[in-house]
Design an enzyme around this catalytic site. Sequence first.
Site, PDB file in Angstrom:
ATOM      1  N   SER A 125     -23.708  -5.755  27.127  1.00  0.00           N
ATOM      2  CA  SER A 125     -25.152  -5.740  26.884  1.00  0.00           C
ATOM      3  C   SER A 125     -25.584  -6.504  25.648  1.00  0.00           C
ATOM      4  O   SER A 125     -26.706  -6.980  25.591  1.00  0.00           O
ATOM      5  CB  SER A 125     -25.654  -4.298  26.810  1.00  0.00           C
ATOM      6  OG  SER A 125     -24.909  -3.551  25.875  1.00  0.00           O
TER       7      SER A 125
ATOM      8  N   HIS B 297     -26.272  -4.994  33.615  1.00  0.00           N
ATOM      9  CA  HIS B 297     -26.886  -6.310  33.367  1.00  0.00           C
ATOM     10  C   HIS B 297     -26.501  -7.370  34.398  1.00  0.00           C
ATOM     11  O   HIS B 297     -27.036  -8.469  34.378  1.00  0.00           O
ATOM     12  CB  HIS B 297     -26.545  -6.798  31.964  1.00  0.00           C
ATOM     13  CG  HIS B 297     -27.044  -5.886  30.895  1.00  0.00           C
ATOM     14  ND1 HIS B 297     -28.314  -5.959  30.385  1.00  0.00           N
ATOM     15  CD2 HIS B 297     -26.450  -4.843  30.271  1.00  0.00           C
ATOM     16  CE1 HIS B 297     -28.479  -5.010  29.483  1.00  0.00           C
ATOM     17  NE2 HIS B 297     -27.360  -4.317  29.388  1.00  0.00           N
TER      18      HIS B 297
ATOM     19  N   LYS C   9     -33.706  -2.602  34.665  1.00  0.00           N
ATOM     20  CA  LYS C   9     -33.538  -3.955  34.119  1.00  0.00           C
ATOM     21  C   LYS C   9     -33.964  -4.980  35.177  1.00  0.00           C
ATOM     22  O   LYS C   9     -35.139  -5.080  35.449  1.00  0.00           O
ATOM     23  CB  LYS C   9     -32.112  -4.094  33.607  1.00  0.00           C
ATOM     24  CG  LYS C   9     -31.961  -3.239  32.338  1.00  0.00           C
ATOM     25  CD  LYS C   9     -30.568  -3.023  31.846  1.00  0.00           C
ATOM     26  CE  LYS C   9     -30.655  -2.129  30.605  1.00  0.00           C
ATOM     27  NZ  LYS C   9     -29.414  -1.436  30.292  1.00  0.00           N
TER      28      LYS C   9
HETATM   29  C1  LIG Z   1     -29.244  -0.209  29.479  1.00  0.00           C
HETATM   30  C2  LIG Z   1     -27.855   0.218  29.770  1.00  0.00           C
HETATM   31  C3  LIG Z   1     -27.585   1.506  30.214  1.00  0.00           C
HETATM   32  C4  LIG Z   1     -28.641   2.571  30.258  1.00  0.00           C
HETATM   33  O1  LIG Z   1     -29.467   2.430  31.338  1.00  0.00           O
HETATM   34  P1  LIG Z   1     -30.917   3.115  31.292  1.00  0.00           P
HETATM   35  O2  LIG Z   1     -31.325   3.180  32.695  1.00  0.00           O
HETATM   36  O3  LIG Z   1     -31.746   2.236  30.450  1.00  0.00           O
HETATM   37  O4  LIG Z   1     -30.723   4.468  30.666  1.00  0.00           O
HETATM   38  C5  LIG Z   1     -26.296   1.807  30.599  1.00  0.00           C
HETATM   39  N1  LIG Z   1     -25.309   0.902  30.493  1.00  0.00           N
HETATM   40  C6  LIG Z   1     -25.531  -0.343  30.023  1.00  0.00           C
HETATM   41  C7  LIG Z   1     -24.390  -1.300  29.927  1.00  0.00           C
HETATM   42  C8  LIG Z   1     -26.805  -0.712  29.628  1.00  0.00           C
HETATM   43  O5  LIG Z   1     -27.041  -1.916  29.133  1.00  0.00           O
END
Ligand SMILES: *Cc1c(COP(=O)(O)O)cnc(C)c1O
Length: 391
Positions: free
Chosen positions: A175, A203, A235
């Site tokens: 991330s 991602h 995302k």
């Molecule tokens: C953003 C993210 C999460 C968390 O997801 P949310 O739905 O925002 O709680 C989990 N793992 C990774 C690698 C992330 O980047």
Amino acid sequence: MRDFTSELEQRKQAGLYRARRQVSGPQQPAITTDGKLLLSFCSNDYLGLANHPETIEALRCALPETGLGGASSHLICGHHEAHHRLEERLAAFTGRSSALFFSTGYMANLGVISALAGRGDTVFSDRLNHASIIDGCILSRAKVRRYAHGDVAALAPMLAETSGHKLVITDGVFSMDGDVAPLKELAQVCRDHNALLVVDDAHGFGVLGPQGRGAVAELGLSEADVPILVGTLGKAAGTSGAFVAGPEILMDYLVQKARTYIYTTAMPPALALATRASLDVIEQGDERRSHLQGLIERFRREAIALGYELMPSRTPIQPIMVGNNRTALALSQALEASGLLVTAIRPPTVPAGEARLRVTFSAAHSYEQLDCLMQALSDCRHLLNKKGVAS
Ligand SMILES: *Cc1c(COP(=O)(O)O)cnc(C)c1O
């Protein structure tokens, strides 16, 4: 009592204080925050679907059918047909037998790790894994062994010397660095040492692989290779929530044991239907993905020419390495003065001494908007020394 005031003061002194900004209007590249119109290069809305007419319309149409609230947890009376239909769609989309819809990715990771590993077991976790994975490891009470980032050669002997139940967990796309985990090699080493592999493709989902099916699909890895796949929907999918996909037995096990699935209210069912609509847009989104790739490639070429230090990333996450916390903040502030929103990422989100600007791209960005970013980066270049690191 602990002196919270002075702790906050110390954070400010160290350049580590975090402040929120208030957005008004929808999430999109031209964003209004704290009353100012800025051009944003820091959201995770990689395909520009956070404000897409089709998903918004799907939500509007679903509301009269489903009402708004989830009203209960899934195991009491909250498991709506709409959730179920999304789960079937997610399983088909990712090429898995079944899927489970969670409220957030954070909760999915906490639930998966703590359900599938416990006291006496060992979890192997990449050093740069997301905070939700780190917290899930702690919650599991399993022994946690962190391995060097992406280093399968370091992981293999650790697995070999460990007996008992072993779980290996990695981000698919990291991330804060934007690089892709060596998933093929991880799948092989897990098979060799009888370890359960969990990949969190928060991602990569929507962005990588055929029709945006993710980093795991990009490599053609099946459910036998990667038994547990986690993906988030806030995302690239532009809605909210997360999912876990894999064999029916494991999904059934999670329904029994994943406390972040069991002890929380089901998401609004209409949102599940909006997410289904979003999956259609993702599936047909090759044009979006190729535009996004074009932006990424041009950014990399031009930023490197300006002397900025980038990471080996081909994804929409393109960090500019700075090093020093204050310099990262200064660069971010200078960009903001030029009308750009690019947040500085500091420890503990990244290791100490690795502060950076996390530049992210969206299919909603135009080349003209990329030009604005490059012009501002050119104007700010003097804030770093010649090598591109903090002076
Ligand atoms: C953003 C993210 C999460 C968390 O997801 P949310 O739905 O925002 O709680 C989990 N793992 C990774 C690698 C992330 O980047």
